[in-house]
Design an enzyme around this catalytic site. Sequence first.
Site, PDB file in Angstrom:
ATOM      1  N   CYS A  12      -1.831  -2.584   7.120  1.00 64.80           N
ATOM      2  CA  CYS A  12      -1.243  -2.482   8.463  1.00 64.80           C
ATOM      3  C   CYS A  12      -1.448  -1.057   8.990  1.00 64.80           C
ATOM      4  O   CYS A  12      -1.851  -0.142   8.256  1.00 64.80           O
ATOM      5  CB  CYS A  12       0.243  -2.851   8.427  1.00 64.80           C
ATOM      6  SG  CYS A  12       1.322  -1.540   7.790  1.00 64.80           S
ATOM      7  N   GLU A  68       0.833  -1.210   0.000  1.00 71.79           N
ATOM      8  CA  GLU A  68       0.000   0.000   0.000  1.00 71.79           C
ATOM      9  C   GLU A  68       0.864   1.255   0.000  1.00 71.79           C
ATOM     10  O   GLU A  68       0.564   2.235  -0.691  1.00 71.79           O
ATOM     11  CB  GLU A  68      -0.926   0.017   1.228  1.00 71.79           C
ATOM     12  CG  GLU A  68      -1.878  -1.162   1.313  1.00 71.79           C
ATOM     13  CD  GLU A  68      -1.298  -2.343   2.092  1.00 71.79           C
ATOM     14  OE1 GLU A  68      -0.097  -2.638   1.963  1.00 71.79           O
ATOM     15  OE2 GLU A  68      -2.065  -2.969   2.835  1.00 71.79           O
TER      16      GLU A  68
HETATM   17  N1  THU Z   1       2.611  -6.360   4.001  1.00 72.67           N
HETATM   18  C1  THU Z   1       2.069  -5.532   3.069  1.00 72.67           C
HETATM   19  O1  THU Z   1       2.651  -5.325   1.995  1.00 72.67           O
HETATM   20  N2  THU Z   1       0.890  -4.946   3.340  1.00 72.67           N
HETATM   21  C2  THU Z   1       0.161  -5.137   4.487  1.00 72.67           C
HETATM   22  O2  THU Z   1      -0.876  -4.523   4.665  1.00 72.67           O
HETATM   23  C3  THU Z   1       0.637  -6.102   5.486  1.00 72.67           C
HETATM   24  C4  THU Z   1       1.994  -6.633   5.284  1.00 72.67           C
HETATM   25  C5  THU Z   1       3.888  -7.012   3.709  1.00 72.67           C
HETATM   26  C6  THU Z   1       5.051  -6.559   4.546  1.00 72.67           C
HETATM   27  C7  THU Z   1       5.984  -7.738   4.445  1.00 72.67           C
HETATM   28  O3  THU Z   1       6.764  -7.598   3.260  1.00 72.67           O
HETATM   29  C8  THU Z   1       5.060  -8.930   4.294  1.00 72.67           C
HETATM   30  O4  THU Z   1       3.788  -8.395   3.926  1.00 72.67           O
HETATM   31  C9  THU Z   1       4.911  -9.755   5.551  1.00 72.67           C
HETATM   32  O5  THU Z   1       4.568  -8.951   6.633  1.00 72.67           O
END
Ligand code: THU
Length: 150
Positions: A98, A62
Amino acid sequence: MTAAPDPAARAALIAAARAAMAAAYAPYSRFQVGAALLFGDGSVVTGSNVENASYGLSLCAETVAVAHASHAGHRAGLIAVAVIGGPHGVAGTVVTPCGRCRQVLHELAALGATDPLVIAVGAQETVDIRLSALLPLAFGPGTLAFPTPP
Ligand code: THU
């Protein structure tokens, strides 16, 4: 209330997020995420997570999508965000942005005073929720309204 995308735009946005997921650089977690942003003019901008050997420096899909959009000149009119992810790029559990990404998305949304619909896509279910519900009482650009200096 920011209008929800029509069914065709919604399907295209989810498809864009799914395609973006395949472009993730996630050699450490192997958890690939794709995000797609829809703007009022019909533009769609995507991002995927970019990890780093110094794990804490990794960027979420995001956040990458917001940076991509800002760089391309999209500073207003964010109306929807689709997110999808899973181990090895296979969607499973619904992935919602997140906490840090909620704040990053809020900054972009606030520039155009919209409240985008977040479409969190999983293998079995999809959750539709407004960004304001994911980040109530958000701190944003409007909070930094300094009085004009004398
Ligand atoms: N991650 C995202 O790209 N977006 C989210 O909303 C949650 C987590 C990614 C971060 C990391 O590269 C992987 O997912 C595992 O946490």
